[in-house]
Design an enzyme around this catalytic site. Structure first.
Site, PDB file in Angstrom:
ATOM      1  N   LYS A  26      40.128  46.925  46.280  1.00  0.00           N
ATOM      2  CA  LYS A  26      41.331  47.532  46.841  1.00  0.00           C
ATOM      3  C   LYS A  26      40.903  48.428  48.058  1.00  0.00           C
ATOM      4  O   LYS A  26      41.741  48.704  49.117  1.00  0.00           O
ATOM      5  CB  LYS A  26      42.178  48.504  46.077  1.00  0.00           C
ATOM      6  N   ASP A  48      49.338  51.599  41.174  1.00  0.00           N
ATOM      7  CA  ASP A  48      48.653  51.447  39.517  1.00  0.00           C
ATOM      8  C   ASP A  48      47.184  51.907  39.355  1.00  0.00           C
ATOM      9  O   ASP A  48      46.867  52.157  38.146  1.00  0.00           O
ATOM     10  CB  ASP A  48      48.771  50.039  39.231  1.00  0.00           C
TER      11      ASP A  48
HETATM   12  C1  LIG Z   1      42.687  44.816  40.714  1.00  0.00           C
HETATM   13  C2  LIG Z   1      43.888  43.978  41.312  1.00  0.00           C
HETATM   14  N1  LIG Z   1      44.009  42.820  41.460  1.00  0.00           N
HETATM   15  C3  LIG Z   1      44.937  42.179  42.215  1.00  0.00           C
HETATM   16  C4  LIG Z   1      45.714  43.022  42.712  1.00  0.00           C
HETATM   17  C5  LIG Z   1      47.165  42.483  43.545  1.00  0.00           C
HETATM   18  O1  LIG Z   1      46.898  42.693  44.846  1.00  0.00           O
HETATM   19  P1  LIG Z   1      48.320  42.860  45.770  1.00  0.00           P
HETATM   20  O2  LIG Z   1      49.342  43.925  45.238  1.00  0.00           O
HETATM   21  O3  LIG Z   1      48.074  43.013  47.136  1.00  0.00           O
HETATM   22  O4  LIG Z   1      49.088  41.363  45.338  1.00  0.00           O
HETATM   23  C6  LIG Z   1      45.905  44.584  42.656  1.00  0.00           C
HETATM   24  C7  LIG Z   1      46.685  45.514  43.241  1.00  0.00           C
HETATM   25  O5  LIG Z   1      46.879  46.610  42.939  1.00  0.00           O
HETATM   26  C8  LIG Z   1      44.929  45.029  41.966  1.00  0.00           C
HETATM   27  O6  LIG Z   1      44.492  46.292  41.618  1.00  0.00           O
END
Ligand SMILES: Cc1ncc(COP(=O)(O)O)c(C=O)c1O
Length: 390
Positions: free
Chosen positions: A74, A121
């Protein structure tokens, strides 16, 4: 409802323009990230043993647990967006902005004190807090009800004023935005809504580094790419990138969500020209994917370039975490958290479960397939990880 629900992507006459997410754009983003002293390409793991067990040609997993020491991909988005914001304040082009420039005393003096605020989150907030900390700026981070205390501690460890609200994710986003309005803070949110598009656009673009690295690392053209979605920004960035680089021979792209927060699956299934939300409590262990409202600027890319939308239960990711964390044969170990492992878990389930033969056929997954998954986080909640993987 079946354990694994699948719907084909809609037919779109005018596909979204991928210029913003193209290989050329990703090269620029990568150069920016390469200016960070902590930048290292994250590994792409070739899971030969698991691929053979599942009856797949190849299975590759990009391991984002090693990103900047922050255990998730992220930060790529938050850092790039903050870089762009500071560039704007200094009247510079992004090509003139490096890590050194951003963290310099001169930049700090010119911009004065800035407070960046976000809702998260966990992973996005940690990336924003980390970037603000590097820049000697402030950050305020709000988390939804039920967030992991360990993830909050990691955010506070970056100097952020972090707290857990009584709201769900989407309401926490609105709360952060309202607080910013009252206090004159800068919102760095990884989802867009009408009138708030520039910063989420930069965040999406920032994820291009991960896509470009994977593209350079994988030797064969992937036939399938599985992307997990929360608000959909990451999936849109990666889908847009691969649609650009492979244009006519684009891999099959499947978007994966937890049942409890499957807003893209529902939107595609309804196919009525409207975005469909999931409201209220979203009880899934995939905290990063517990978002009920699609990012408005991600959807045009997903409806244009995703071939399938899949909704699945939590135990799919539990299985993925175990398969990756305790590999059999000589496969390398990938420490993958709840939101990271769902795509690998899903590929395994589709290949193994006879009742999912129709899903396998729709996806055309088989011995000639070269599947690519992104383990987008490591054990960002170590306690939970230990409980699941042992
Ligand atoms: C570990 C992880 N994977 C995938 C995502 C998904 O990303 P997006 O919210 O851009 O769909 C998040 C989002 O916070 C994440 O923390």
């Amino acid at each position: 409802m079946r354990r694994v629900e699948i719907v084909e992507g809609p037919t779109v006459e005018k596909k979204a323009d991928v210029a913003h997410l193209s290989a050329e754009s990703a090269e620029k983003v990568l150069s920016f990230h390469q200016s960070f002293p902590m930048y290292r390409e994250t590994p792409l793991r070739n899971l030969k043993g698991l691929a053979e067990q599942l009856g797949l040609g190849e299975l590759h997993v990009k391991d984002e647990s090693l990103r900047f020491g922050l255990n998730a991909f992220k930060v790529l988005g938050g850092s790039y967006a903050i870089g762009n914001y500071i560039a704007g304040r200094l009247g510079l082009d992004m090509s003139e902005v490096s890590y050194e420039k951003l963290v310099s005393a001169e930049t700090r003096e010119k911009t004065g004190e800035i407070t960046f605020v976000t809702a998260t989150d966990g992973n996005h907030g940690r990336g924003v807090a980390w970037t603000a900390n590097q820049l000697k700026q402030k950050s305020v981070v709000y988390m939804p009800r039920g967030s992991s205390p360990e993830r909050l501690d990691n955010i506070r460890a970056e100097g952020a004023d972090g707290s857990i609200t009584e709201l769900n994710y989407d309401d926490t986003v609105r709360y952060a935005n309202a607080q910013a309005g009252k206090n004159g803070w800068v919102v760095v949110q990884d989802t867009a809504w009408e009138g708030y598009e520039a910063i989420p656009g930069w965040i999406m673009r920032g994820y291009g580094t991960m896509a470009l690295e994977a593209y350079r690392q994988i030797e064969k053209r992937p036939t399938h790419i599985f992307l997990q979605a929360g608000v959909g920004s990451m999936a849109a960035a990666v889908a847009g990138f691969f649609a650009d680089v492979y244009s006519d021979s684009k891999p099959i792209i499947a978007i994966v969500e937890p049942h409890e927060a499957d807003c893209f699956y529902r939107t595609t299934k309804a196919n009525d020209g409207m975005l469909h939300f999931v409201a209220g409590e979203m009880r899934t262990i995939m905290a990063g994917l517990a978002c009920g409202e699609p990012c408005t600027t991600a959807w045009p890319f997903l409806e244009s370039y995703a071939d399938f939308f899949i909704s699945c239960p939590d135990d799919v990711t539990v299985n993925g975490m175990r398969l990756l964390g305790k590999p059999s044969r000589d496969d390398p170990r990938v420490i993958s958290g709840e939101s990271g492992a769902v795509t690998t878990g899903l590929v395994a389930e589709i290949m193994r479960d006879l009742q999912l033969a129709d899903v396998r056929e729709k996806l055309r997954l088989g011995p000639d397939s070269v599947a690519l998954c992104f383990s987008t986080e490591g054990d960002t909640d170590k306690q939970s990880y230990r409980k699941i993987v042992g």
